[in-house]
Design an enzyme around this catalytic site. Structure first.
Site, PDB file in Angstrom:
ATOM      1  CG  ASP A 280      31.641  35.013 -11.336  1.00 49.52           C
ATOM      2  OD1 ASP A 280      30.392  34.966 -11.344  1.00 49.52           O
ATOM      3  OD2 ASP A 280      32.343  34.179 -10.750  1.00 49.52           O
TER       4      ASP A 280
ATOM      5  CG  ASN B 222      26.131  30.754 -18.028  1.00 51.66           C
ATOM      6  OD1 ASN B 222      26.846  31.630 -18.511  1.00 51.66           O
ATOM      7  ND2 ASN B 222      26.379  30.257 -16.824  1.00 51.66           N
TER       8      ASN B 222
HETATM    9  C1  FPP Z   1      28.131  35.645 -14.175  1.00 48.08           C
HETATM   10  O1  FPP Z   1      27.683  36.163 -12.936  1.00 48.08           O
HETATM   11  C2  FPP Z   1      27.506  36.423 -15.268  1.00 48.08           C
HETATM   12  C3  FPP Z   1      26.790  35.884 -16.307  1.00 48.08           C
HETATM   13  C4  FPP Z   1      26.599  34.435 -16.452  1.00 48.08           C
HETATM   14  C5  FPP Z   1      26.135  36.751 -17.312  1.00 48.08           C
HETATM   15  C6  FPP Z   1      26.937  37.917 -17.834  1.00 48.08           C
HETATM   16  C7  FPP Z   1      26.065  38.755 -18.677  1.00 48.08           C
HETATM   17  C8  FPP Z   1      26.026  40.111 -18.699  1.00 48.08           C
HETATM   18  C9  FPP Z   1      26.992  40.950 -17.949  1.00 48.08           C
HETATM   19  C10 FPP Z   1      24.976  40.846 -19.464  1.00 48.08           C
HETATM   20  C11 FPP Z   1      25.071  40.920 -20.943  1.00 48.08           C
HETATM   21  C12 FPP Z   1      26.412  41.111 -21.532  1.00 48.08           C
HETATM   22  C13 FPP Z   1      26.786  42.044 -22.472  1.00 48.08           C
HETATM   23  C14 FPP Z   1      28.091  41.868 -23.146  1.00 48.08           C
HETATM   24  C15 FPP Z   1      25.960  43.210 -22.865  1.00 48.08           C
HETATM   25  P1  FPP Z   1      26.788  35.266 -11.979  1.00 48.08           P
HETATM   26  O2  FPP Z   1      25.369  35.452 -12.367  1.00 48.08           O
HETATM   27  O3  FPP Z   1      27.248  33.846 -12.023  1.00 48.08           O
HETATM   28  O4  FPP Z   1      27.058  35.900 -10.579  1.00 48.08           O
HETATM   29  P2  FPP Z   1      27.034  35.151  -9.169  1.00 48.08           P
HETATM   30  O5  FPP Z   1      28.192  34.150  -9.192  1.00 48.08           O
HETATM   31  O6  FPP Z   1      27.273  36.248  -8.190  1.00 48.08           O
HETATM   32  O7  FPP Z   1      25.695  34.499  -9.016  1.00 48.08           O
END
Ligand code: FPP
Length: 248
Positions: free
Chosen positions: A28, A76
């Site tokens: 996150d 998501n």
């Molecule tokens: C949450 O942060 C993150 C996600 C929903 C996506 C995670 C995906 C990756 C790291 C990329 C691909 C993965 C791999 C395994 C290669 P957020 O976007 O909710 O952050 P925020 O709360 O700060 O908005």
């Protein structure tokens, strides 16, 4: 003494002889990391994917058997389509690279989630990466993709209900082990340690069944900034806990 042992002794020093078998991470904070830099959210996910590569490799090096990461939840899909596309594309890039580097990485790649709604191209990549990496058994990365804990439990309940309706099962004999066996994580030990960076203190539908006795580690560090040192802090904190699993 392994070469990566840190000295001098500090509060964050890790006991390398009693590491958790299974670490799970809610990756996150990518969006906030990007916002802090005036970058699009997708740049945060790209940086997060890099952190995943670093941490997955490091976990394998230090002998963690299972690493499970929350890459994309069943919720998501509510994100803007360009952000969903960017995350899927990063996953595709990672899997393409993992297929090319398989012999060097030696990590078994596994997926938790319903892959049927992915594009046929990404689904094929997931299957190829999984099949090609099955021969490695020392370290396994479970990528949660279109994954939700409630969805996973609902599917397990449906499967068992179907078996009961077909007369193959007696409802009164269903055990916790039977439910575990119907989950995406069947055969994988429950996570010992669940890490959530970025200051949020909730589970967000992650490994609801499997986390019954997991230890949590929360940190304000955003996922793209999560480092080996931060992992050491999480491990040291985990090692100070007394795990009683309901006993005394
Ligand atoms: C949450 O942060 C993150 C996600 C929903 C996506 C995670 C995906 C990756 C790291 C990329 C691909 C993965 C791999 C395994 C290669 P957020 O976007 O909710 O952050 P925020 O709360 O700060 O908005």
């Amino acid at each position: 003494m392994p070469f990566f042992r840190k000295s001098p002794k500090t509060n964050d020093e890790v006991d390398w002889s009693s590491l958790p078998r299974h670490i799970a991470i809610i990756m996150d904070g990518n969006g906030r990391w990007a916002k802090q830099r005036g970058l699009p959210r997708t740049a945060g996910h790209a940086a997060g994917a890099e952190t995943f590569r670093t941490i997955a490799t490091y976990c394998k090096e230090i002998g963690i058997e299972y690493l499970t990461v929350y890459a994309f939840s069943t919720e998501n899909w509510k994100r803007p389509p360009e952000e969903v596309r960017a995350i899927m594309s990063l996953l595709g890039n990672y899997l393409t690279e993992a297929l090319a580097d398989m012999e060097r990485n030696q990590i078994r790649i596994n997926f938790f989630g319903d892959l049927s709604t992915l594009t046929p191209e990404l689904r094929a990549l997931c299957e190829r990466a999984h099949n090609a990496s099955m021969r490695y058994s020392k370290a396994q990365a479970n990528i949660c993709l279109n994954y939700g804990g409630r969805d996973e439990i609902t599917r397990a309940v449906r499967a068992l209900a179907r078996a009961c309706a077909a007369g193959e099962r007696d409802p009164d004999t269903i055990t916790e082990a039977d439910i575990s066996a119907q989950l995406y994580s069947a055969g994988v030990p429950d996570p010992d340690l669940i890490i959530r960076p970025s200051g949020e203190i909730r589970t967000s539908n992650f490994l609801l069944w499997q986390s019954a006795y997991s230890e949590y580690y929360f940190t304000d560090v955003l996922w793209p900034d999560f480092s080996k040192e931060e992992l050491h802090r999480a491990l040291a904190s985990y090692q100070k806990r007394s795990r009683r699993f309901g006993g005394v």
